[in-house]
Design a protein around this motif. Structure first.
Motif, PDB file in Angstrom:
ATOM      1  N   GLY A  86     101.267  86.322  46.293  1.00  0.00           N
ATOM      2  CA  GLY A  86     101.702  85.236  47.169  1.00  0.00           C
ATOM      3  C   GLY A  86     100.551  84.593  47.900  1.00  0.00           C
ATOM      4  N   MET A  87     100.701  84.376  49.181  1.00  0.00           N
ATOM      5  CA  MET A  87      99.689  83.690  49.980  1.00  0.00           C
ATOM      6  C   MET A  87      98.435  84.536  50.203  1.00  0.00           C
ATOM      7  SD  MET A  87     100.767  80.681  50.423  1.00  0.00           S
ATOM      8  CE  MET A  87      99.713  80.006  51.676  1.00  0.00           C
ATOM      9  N   HIS A  88      98.475  85.815  49.856  1.00  0.00           N
ATOM     10  CA  HIS A  88      97.311  86.677  50.018  1.00  0.00           C
ATOM     11  C   HIS A  88      96.308  86.508  48.882  1.00  0.00           C
ATOM     12  CE1 HIS A  88      99.154  88.619  53.421  1.00  0.00           C
ATOM     13  NE2 HIS A  88     100.248  88.840  52.704  1.00  0.00           N
ATOM     14  N   HIS A  89      96.720  85.887  47.798  1.00  0.00           N
ATOM     15  CA  HIS A  89      95.818  85.661  46.669  1.00  0.00           C
ATOM     16  C   HIS A  89      94.861  84.518  47.025  1.00  0.00           C
ATOM     17  CE1 HIS A  89      94.432  84.679  42.626  1.00  0.00           C
ATOM     18  NE2 HIS A  89      94.830  85.901  42.286  1.00  0.00           N
ATOM     19  N   PRO A  90      93.567  84.655  46.684  1.00  0.00           N
ATOM     20  CA  PRO A  90      92.601  83.621  47.084  1.00  0.00           C
ATOM     21  C   PRO A  90      92.813  82.254  46.433  1.00  0.00           C
ATOM     22  CG  PRO A  90      91.554  85.337  45.762  1.00  0.00           C
ATOM     23  CD  PRO A  90      92.947  85.787  46.037  1.00  0.00           C
ATOM     24  N   SER A  91      93.558  82.156  45.350  1.00  0.00           N
ATOM     25  CA  SER A  91      93.770  80.864  44.697  1.00  0.00           C
ATOM     26  C   SER A  91      95.024  80.143  45.165  1.00  0.00           C
ATOM     27  CB  SER A  91      93.863  81.054  43.176  1.00  0.00           C
ATOM     28  OG  SER A  91      92.622  81.448  42.656  1.00  0.00           O
ATOM     29  N   THR A  92      95.897  80.823  45.850  1.00  0.00           N
ATOM     30  CA  THR A  92      97.186  80.229  46.209  1.00  0.00           C
ATOM     31  C   THR A  92      97.023  79.003  47.105  1.00  0.00           C
ATOM     32  OG1 THR A  92      98.282  82.361  45.990  1.00  0.00           O
ATOM     33  CG2 THR A  92      99.446  80.677  47.228  1.00  0.00           C
ATOM     34  N   MET A 127      87.140  79.251  23.116  1.00  0.00           N
ATOM     35  CA  MET A 127      86.993  79.046  24.535  1.00  0.00           C
ATOM     36  C   MET A 127      88.332  78.711  25.182  1.00  0.00           C
ATOM     37  SD  MET A 127      84.329  76.733  26.633  1.00  0.00           S
ATOM     38  CE  MET A 127      85.095  75.276  27.258  1.00  0.00           C
ATOM     39  N   SER A 128      89.181  77.934  24.528  1.00  0.00           N
ATOM     40  CA  SER A 128      90.462  77.588  25.134  1.00  0.00           C
ATOM     41  C   SER A 128      91.371  78.806  25.265  1.00  0.00           C
ATOM     42  CB  SER A 128      91.158  76.491  24.343  1.00  0.00           C
ATOM     43  OG  SER A 128      91.574  76.975  23.089  1.00  0.00           O
ATOM     44  N   ASP A 129      91.219  79.777  24.344  1.00  0.00           N
ATOM     45  CA  ASP A 129      91.997  81.007  24.476  1.00  0.00           C
ATOM     46  C   ASP A 129      91.604  81.752  25.745  1.00  0.00           C
ATOM     47  OD1 ASP A 129      93.389  80.542  22.149  1.00  0.00           O
ATOM     48  OD2 ASP A 129      92.015  81.713  20.912  1.00  0.00           O
ATOM     49  N   ASP A 130      90.300  81.749  26.041  1.00  0.00           N
ATOM     50  CA  ASP A 130      89.832  82.385  27.267  1.00  0.00           C
ATOM     51  C   ASP A 130      90.383  81.670  28.492  1.00  0.00           C
ATOM     52  OD1 ASP A 130      88.368  84.177  25.769  1.00  0.00           O
ATOM     53  OD2 ASP A 130      86.498  83.055  25.961  1.00  0.00           O
ATOM     54  N   LEU A 131      90.401  80.351  28.455  1.00  0.00           N
ATOM     55  CA  LEU A 131      90.919  79.580  29.580  1.00  0.00           C
ATOM     56  C   LEU A 131      92.406  79.862  29.781  1.00  0.00           C
ATOM     57  CD1 LEU A 131      90.540  77.460  31.801  1.00  0.00           C
ATOM     58  CD2 LEU A 131      91.027  75.718  30.085  1.00  0.00           C
ATOM     59  N   LYS A 185      96.616  82.505  32.833  1.00  0.00           N
ATOM     60  CA  LYS A 185      97.780  83.393  32.881  1.00  0.00           C
ATOM     61  C   LYS A 185      97.560  84.507  33.895  1.00  0.00           C
ATOM     62  CE  LYS A 185     100.449  86.636  30.143  1.00  0.00           C
ATOM     63  NZ  LYS A 185     100.510  87.396  28.909  1.00  0.00           N
ATOM     64  N   VAL A 186      96.387  85.121  33.853  1.00  0.00           N
ATOM     65  CA  VAL A 186      96.071  86.200  34.795  1.00  0.00           C
ATOM     66  C   VAL A 186      96.098  85.677  36.227  1.00  0.00           C
ATOM     67  CG1 VAL A 186      94.209  87.736  35.559  1.00  0.00           C
ATOM     68  CG2 VAL A 186      94.759  87.563  33.128  1.00  0.00           C
ATOM     69  N   GLU A 187      95.544  84.496  36.435  1.00  0.00           N
ATOM     70  CA  GLU A 187      95.483  83.909  37.782  1.00  0.00           C
ATOM     71  C   GLU A 187      96.885  83.586  38.304  1.00  0.00           C
ATOM     72  OE1 GLU A 187      92.773  82.816  40.880  1.00  0.00           O
ATOM     73  OE2 GLU A 187      92.532  83.922  39.018  1.00  0.00           O
ATOM     74  N   VAL A 188      97.717  82.987  37.475  1.00  0.00           N
ATOM     75  CA  VAL A 188      99.072  82.620  37.905  1.00  0.00           C
ATOM     76  C   VAL A 188      99.910  83.869  38.179  1.00  0.00           C
ATOM     77  CG1 VAL A 188     101.219  81.522  37.151  1.00  0.00           C
ATOM     78  CG2 VAL A 188      99.036  80.358  36.818  1.00  0.00           C
ATOM     79  N   VAL A 189      99.774  84.877  37.339  1.00  0.00           N
ATOM     80  CA  VAL A 189     100.509  86.134  37.577  1.00  0.00           C
ATOM     81  C   VAL A 189     100.034  86.769  38.882  1.00  0.00           C
ATOM     82  CG1 VAL A 189     100.842  88.489  36.723  1.00  0.00           C
ATOM     83  CG2 VAL A 189     101.079  86.563  35.170  1.00  0.00           C
ATOM     84  N   GLY A 190      98.730  86.754  39.125  1.00  0.00           N
ATOM     85  CA  GLY A 190      98.202  87.287  40.378  1.00  0.00           C
ATOM     86  C   GLY A 190      98.717  86.526  41.582  1.00  0.00           C
ATOM     87  N   MET A 191      98.785  85.196  41.465  1.00  0.00           N
ATOM     88  CA  MET A 191      99.306  84.379  42.555  1.00  0.00           C
ATOM     89  C   MET A 191     100.782  84.681  42.794  1.00  0.00           C
ATOM     90  SD  MET A 191      97.330  80.808  41.680  1.00  0.00           S
ATOM     91  CE  MET A 191      98.535  79.793  42.470  1.00  0.00           C
ATOM     92  N   ALA A 192     101.523  84.900  41.720  1.00  0.00           N
ATOM     93  CA  ALA A 192     102.954  85.195  41.858  1.00  0.00           C
ATOM     94  C   ALA A 192     103.172  86.559  42.514  1.00  0.00           C
ATOM     95  CB  ALA A 192     103.628  85.157  40.496  1.00  0.00           C
ATOM     96  N   LYS A 193     102.343  87.523  42.180  1.00  0.00           N
ATOM     97  CA  LYS A 193     102.508  88.871  42.742  1.00  0.00           C
ATOM     98  C   LYS A 193     102.027  88.959  44.184  1.00  0.00           C
ATOM     99  CE  LYS A 193     102.296  91.534  38.481  1.00  0.00           C
ATOM    100  NZ  LYS A 193     101.535  92.516  37.695  1.00  0.00           N
ATOM    101  N   LYS A 200      89.815  74.116  38.453  1.00  0.00           N
ATOM    102  CA  LYS A 200      88.578  74.196  39.226  1.00  0.00           C
ATOM    103  C   LYS A 200      88.337  75.613  39.749  1.00  0.00           C
ATOM    104  CE  LYS A 200      86.091  71.408  39.911  1.00  0.00           C
ATOM    105  NZ  LYS A 200      84.897  71.149  39.107  1.00  0.00           N
ATOM    106  N   ARG A 201      89.408  76.366  40.004  1.00  0.00           N
ATOM    107  CA  ARG A 201      89.244  77.767  40.425  1.00  0.00           C
ATOM    108  C   ARG A 201      88.772  78.631  39.256  1.00  0.00           C
ATOM    109  NH1 ARG A 201      88.898  79.612  45.357  1.00  0.00           N
ATOM    110  NH2 ARG A 201      89.853  81.530  44.687  1.00  0.00           N
ATOM    111  N   LEU A 202      89.227  78.296  38.055  1.00  0.00           N
ATOM    112  CA  LEU A 202      88.860  79.093  36.874  1.00  0.00           C
ATOM    113  C   LEU A 202      87.494  78.722  36.336  1.00  0.00           C
ATOM    114  CD1 LEU A 202      92.274  79.024  35.005  1.00  0.00           C
ATOM    115  CD2 LEU A 202      91.313  80.905  36.308  1.00  0.00           C
ATOM    116  N   ARG A 203      87.159  77.438  36.366  1.00  0.00           N
ATOM    117  CA  ARG A 203      85.895  76.941  35.823  1.00  0.00           C
ATOM    118  C   ARG A 203      85.197  76.061  36.840  1.00  0.00           C
ATOM    119  NH1 ARG A 203      87.333  80.350  32.787  1.00  0.00           N
ATOM    120  NH2 ARG A 203      87.752  80.150  30.576  1.00  0.00           N
ATOM    121  N   PRO A 204      84.523  76.672  37.823  1.00  0.00           N
ATOM    122  CA  PRO A 204      83.890  75.875  38.894  1.00  0.00           C
ATOM    123  C   PRO A 204      82.764  74.993  38.453  1.00  0.00           C
ATOM    124  CG  PRO A 204      83.608  78.238  39.296  1.00  0.00           C
ATOM    125  CD  PRO A 204      84.351  78.078  38.014  1.00  0.00           C
TER     126      PRO A 204
END
Length: 66
Positions: free
Chosen positions: A20-26, A1-5, A10-18, A62-66
């Motif tokens: 920017g403010m348009h990503h829903p988690s930023t 489970m921790s590997d999935d987290l 990683k996917v979320e942070v890369v998406g936020m970096a690409k 909290k965004r990854l595991r609501p």
């Protein structure tokens, strides 16, 4: 489970970096970072950078595991 987290984070942070403010988690993660930094500034034991990282990390979790 921790590997999935970790993979999800990683996917979320890369998406936020690409995207920017348009990503829903930023905005929630930045808000969490700001709240953590302010809370840490009020506490004599914790420095503001630690609070900033803790707040951002909590909101990302909290965004990854609501």
């Amino acid at each position: 489970m921790s590997d999935d987290l970790l993979q999800d984070a990683k996917v979320e942070v890369v998406g936020m970096a690409k995207e920017g403010m348009h990503h829903p988690s930023t905005k929630p993660v930045l808000t969490g970072a700001a709240v953590g930094a302010v809370a840490a500034a009020l506490l004599p034991v914790v420095s503001w950078p630690v609070g900033l990282v803790a707040g951002a990390g909590f909101m990302l979790y909290k965004r990854l595991r609501p």
